[in-house]
Scaffold this active site. Sequence first.
Site, PDB file in Angstrom:
ATOM      1  N   GLU A 305       0.820  -1.227   0.000  1.00  0.00           N
ATOM      2  CA  GLU A 305       0.000   0.000   0.000  1.00  0.00           C
ATOM      3  C   GLU A 305       0.844   1.262   0.000  1.00  0.00           C
ATOM      4  O   GLU A 305       0.420   2.297  -0.486  1.00  0.00           O
ATOM      5  CB  GLU A 305      -0.926   0.022   1.229  1.00  0.00           C
ATOM      6  CG  GLU A 305      -2.239  -0.681   0.970  1.00  0.00           C
ATOM      7  CD  GLU A 305      -3.263  -0.486   2.077  1.00  0.00           C
ATOM      8  OE1 GLU A 305      -4.164  -1.320   2.127  1.00  0.00           O
ATOM      9  OE2 GLU A 305      -3.171   0.450   2.891  1.00  0.00           O
ATOM     10  N   HIS A 334       9.195 -26.675  -0.062  1.00  0.00           N
ATOM     11  CA  HIS A 334       8.573 -27.789  -0.784  1.00  0.00           C
ATOM     12  C   HIS A 334       7.362 -27.315  -1.574  1.00  0.00           C
ATOM     13  O   HIS A 334       6.482 -28.106  -1.897  1.00  0.00           O
ATOM     14  CB  HIS A 334       8.182 -28.889   0.209  1.00  0.00           C
ATOM     15  CG  HIS A 334       9.368 -29.433   0.939  1.00  0.00           C
ATOM     16  ND1 HIS A 334      10.068 -30.541   0.499  1.00  0.00           N
ATOM     17  CD2 HIS A 334      10.021 -28.984   2.030  1.00  0.00           C
ATOM     18  CE1 HIS A 334      11.090 -30.763   1.320  1.00  0.00           C
ATOM     19  NE2 HIS A 334      11.091 -29.834   2.260  1.00  0.00           N
ATOM     20  N   LYS A 448     -13.138   2.229  -1.313  1.00  0.00           N
ATOM     21  CA  LYS A 448     -14.040   2.498  -0.188  1.00  0.00           C
ATOM     22  C   LYS A 448     -15.223   3.365  -0.645  1.00  0.00           C
ATOM     23  O   LYS A 448     -16.342   3.200  -0.197  1.00  0.00           O
ATOM     24  CB  LYS A 448     -13.290   3.201   0.948  1.00  0.00           C
ATOM     25  CG  LYS A 448     -12.380   2.275   1.761  1.00  0.00           C
ATOM     26  CD  LYS A 448     -11.755   3.012   2.941  1.00  0.00           C
ATOM     27  CE  LYS A 448     -10.875   2.097   3.781  1.00  0.00           C
ATOM     28  NZ  LYS A 448     -10.299   2.736   4.948  1.00  0.00           N
TER      29      LYS A 448
HETATM   30  O1  PA5 Z   1      -3.150   1.623   5.836  1.00  0.00           O
HETATM   31  C1  PA5 Z   1      -4.286   2.026   5.654  1.00  0.00           C
HETATM   32  O2  PA5 Z   1      -4.587   3.236   5.752  1.00  0.00           O
HETATM   33  C2  PA5 Z   1      -5.431   1.071   5.335  1.00  0.00           C
HETATM   34  O3  PA5 Z   1      -5.009  -0.188   5.043  1.00  0.00           O
HETATM   35  C3  PA5 Z   1      -6.374   1.017   6.530  1.00  0.00           C
HETATM   36  O4  PA5 Z   1      -5.696   0.515   7.641  1.00  0.00           O
HETATM   37  C4  PA5 Z   1      -7.600   0.155   6.254  1.00  0.00           C
HETATM   38  O5  PA5 Z   1      -8.215   0.519   5.057  1.00  0.00           O
HETATM   39  C5  PA5 Z   1      -8.610   0.295   7.390  1.00  0.00           C
HETATM   40  O6  PA5 Z   1      -8.947   1.636   7.570  1.00  0.00           O
HETATM   41  P1  PA5 Z   1      -9.572   2.184   8.899  1.00  0.00           P
HETATM   42  O7  PA5 Z   1      -8.612   1.931  10.004  1.00  0.00           O
HETATM   43  O8  PA5 Z   1      -9.809   3.636   8.646  1.00  0.00           O
HETATM   44  O9  PA5 Z   1     -10.847   1.431   9.110  1.00  0.00           O
END
Ligand code: PA5
Length: 469
Positions: A305, A334, A448
């Site tokens: 990410e 393996h 989202k």
């Molecule tokens: O790193 C990030 O920002 C995302 O992976 C969030 O952790 C994930 O989408 C969850 O978001 P939130 O904590 O706002 O529910």
Amino acid sequence: MEKWRDTRWTHRMTVHLDFNNMMSDFVGQGRGITREEINELAPRALEIANSISTRVEAGELGFYELPYDTETAEKIVKMAGSYRGKCDDLVILGIGGSALSTTALFRALCPPRHNLLTRRARGGQPRVFVMDNVDPASFKSVLDIINPEKTVFNVITKSGGTAETLSQFLIIRQFLEDKIGKEAAREQIVVTTGPRRERLNAMAEEEGYRLLTIPENVGGRFSVLTPVGLFPAAMFGVDILELLAGARYMDELCQTKKLLQNPAYLAGALHYLADVKRGLNIAVMMPYSDSLIQVAIWFRQLWAESLGKAVNNAGETVNVGQTPVVASGVTDQHSQMQLYQEGPYDKLITFLTVDNPPGTLAIPKMKEPREEMAYLGGHDMAELMKIELLATQLALTKAGRLNMSFILPEVNPFTIGQLFFLLEVQTVFTGGLYDINPMNQPGVEAGKQFINGMMGRSGFEDKARESRE
Ligand code: PA5
């Protein structure tokens, strides 16, 4: 060939980086990275290091402050302590960065079959269930086995607006109110969320849930040392102050702006060079300890990410990012290793290794003369695992496959704190090399928004329409 060793780091619990097998001297010219390539990157590394320092001072990289926030950690220890003896099960509701750190901490620092042990054998710690999906079958399966009166539900969402987590929360809220009543339910719900008043935060206050705040300047996948990871960890008995001490220690080691001396910068630079100069666009993390497999899964999100981006800081389309992959030593020798050794030259492998695993099992000597297995007798399992690691590293290196290792003296809160912090710094630094913003996640946010639209949230009608086009 003389092996590279940094002797400045003298703490006996220091996490080390061994990058010999990334280098051309070890894996061969044309394959490995050269000293010259690292040296050429040094001026750029210095620029990035300076920009990181400026951003840390400006409070833009909040995760750098977390190891020093012992006050919050102490409050969390107290709060977790208030549930002692009253909580048999801890259920985490969250996704992505709001779930992966708990799973990583739990798997690394609790016994392998923690949830199957008796309460006494668990040292009175609760069983732990991290619910990071909206698959109704697995969600219900947990509700079926817990006692609502003795379960703490920790709802974790930085934004307070993630549909998956909010759905889980609404189900749990109703479940608790039906089973134990609204009043008692309040005690069983802990909300961990960002500071913005209009969100879940405000609701938690109105309804009287216990509330823990995630600092605004810390992104989801960098939040392991905020209440996101610290509260659950304190609940299942981890010494969270030691975790922070480990992170602080690693912060000190990563203060140097000299590329060859900074383990996080060096690891980042090697990944970057391997990608852009050798085309190794797959980064495999392969722990040789089951306890670290979830740390590798946590890192998979961090790397993916943070670095997988369409545009660079100048707004140009670049579509960069190595694909992170998790493999498990020795199991995947393996399953995957054949590909890593002989398939396309597109992977670099980072081993996570542990010098002193917590215990071993002797392999008994045989009385019968059976040559095909008798040779194993007199050795032990930890030794076998170590030898398999060495054999794999050797085979990869001889095949010209780049690999490096993070070596943990043992797995404990201090070393795990170091590892988390190191990998976070590595990620931010590598973002600098790619010249992208490692702190945002526009792709995740776009997804989202479609979810909101398609689930009928007001204000997202255009997304609903777009999804039907
Ligand atoms: O790193 C990030 O920002 C995302 O992976 C969030 O952790 C994930 O989408 C969850 O978001 P939130 O904590 O706002 O529910």
